[in-house]
Structure formats: C-alpha cells, structure tokens
Design a protein around this motif. Structure first.
Motif: not given
Length: 137
Positions: A1-8, A33-38, A109-116
C-alpha cells in the motif's frame, strides 16, 4: 500500500497526533491512499489535485473524512464501477452498488487499521441514496 501524505508526512502525522480531522482517498484496489489534514484541501477533488493527481479521477477513489470519532464515507457509487472489468463487470445497478459497498468496507477497514484508527465506518444520511437503493431492491 502506497500512502501519500499531503503536504508532508510530518504535517499529516502532527494532524493525526493532534486529533484533527483528515481527508482520505483510497483507490478502489486499496493500494493507493492519499491523506491530508482537512484544512489543507477542504474537498477530496482538491486534495487529488494538490497532491499531484488528476482531480477528474475522483470517481476512482473511496472518499473518507476521518477523525478519532469515526470515518464518514462519502458513499457515491460511480455508474461505471466495475463495469469495464472483464472478469467482474457488473451491469445490474443493485449488484454494482452492493459490490461497491463490500469492496469499500474492506479497503477502508484495511487502511484505517494500517493508520492505527480503530473506529467505525459511517455513511452519513446525506450520502445514503445509493446505500438505501441497495437495501430496497
């Protein structure tokens, strides 16, 4: 799983540790997965563009707003979901929405688990049109 965290990664990790709400985009196959502060993007399609992806590809992702209370799923099944897949193409609308639900629930569910995050997955009332269609047929 590739997780892109934006901006960093540091910004996203801080938002997570501070309990701030997050935007998540999860590709239908669960591999991206792409994730960012709202507050960084406000909307999922804007997050796609800011993170360097085509904002027109929004219908290729499960869309989530996440915090420590739960994961709100923007449950909108694209009309072409799995339609072009030779092995699993689904033309029947009810079966397509049901597959979208099952696939999404598993990937999210998988992603949420991966992110804790051990939180429930909610479909807010304003996004229940497709969900309700699936349940009524």
């Amino acid at each position: 799983m590739t997780i892109t965290k934006y901006p960093t990664a540091a910004d996203v990790d801080k938002a997570i540790s501070d309990g701030e709400p997050l935007l998540l985009l999860i590709s239908f196959d669960g591999n991206s997965v792409i994730i960012s502060h709202i507050d960084e993007a406000v909307e999922h399609h804007i997050l796609l563009e800011k993170a360097g992806f085509d904002s027109r590809d929004i219908d290729k992702y499960f869309r989530i707003v996440l915090d420590s209370e739960g994961a709100d799923w923007t449950f909108v099944c694209p009309p072409d979901y799995r339609l072009d897949d030779v092995k699993t193409g689904i033309e029947d609308k009810q079966r397509r929405i049901t597959a979208f639900y099952k696939d999404g629930f598993a990937a999210i569910s998988d992603v949420l688990s991966e992110l804790g995050f051990m939180v429930g997955i909610n479909i807010p009332k304003r996004y229940r049109r497709h969900f309700d269609y699936m349940m009524s047929e």
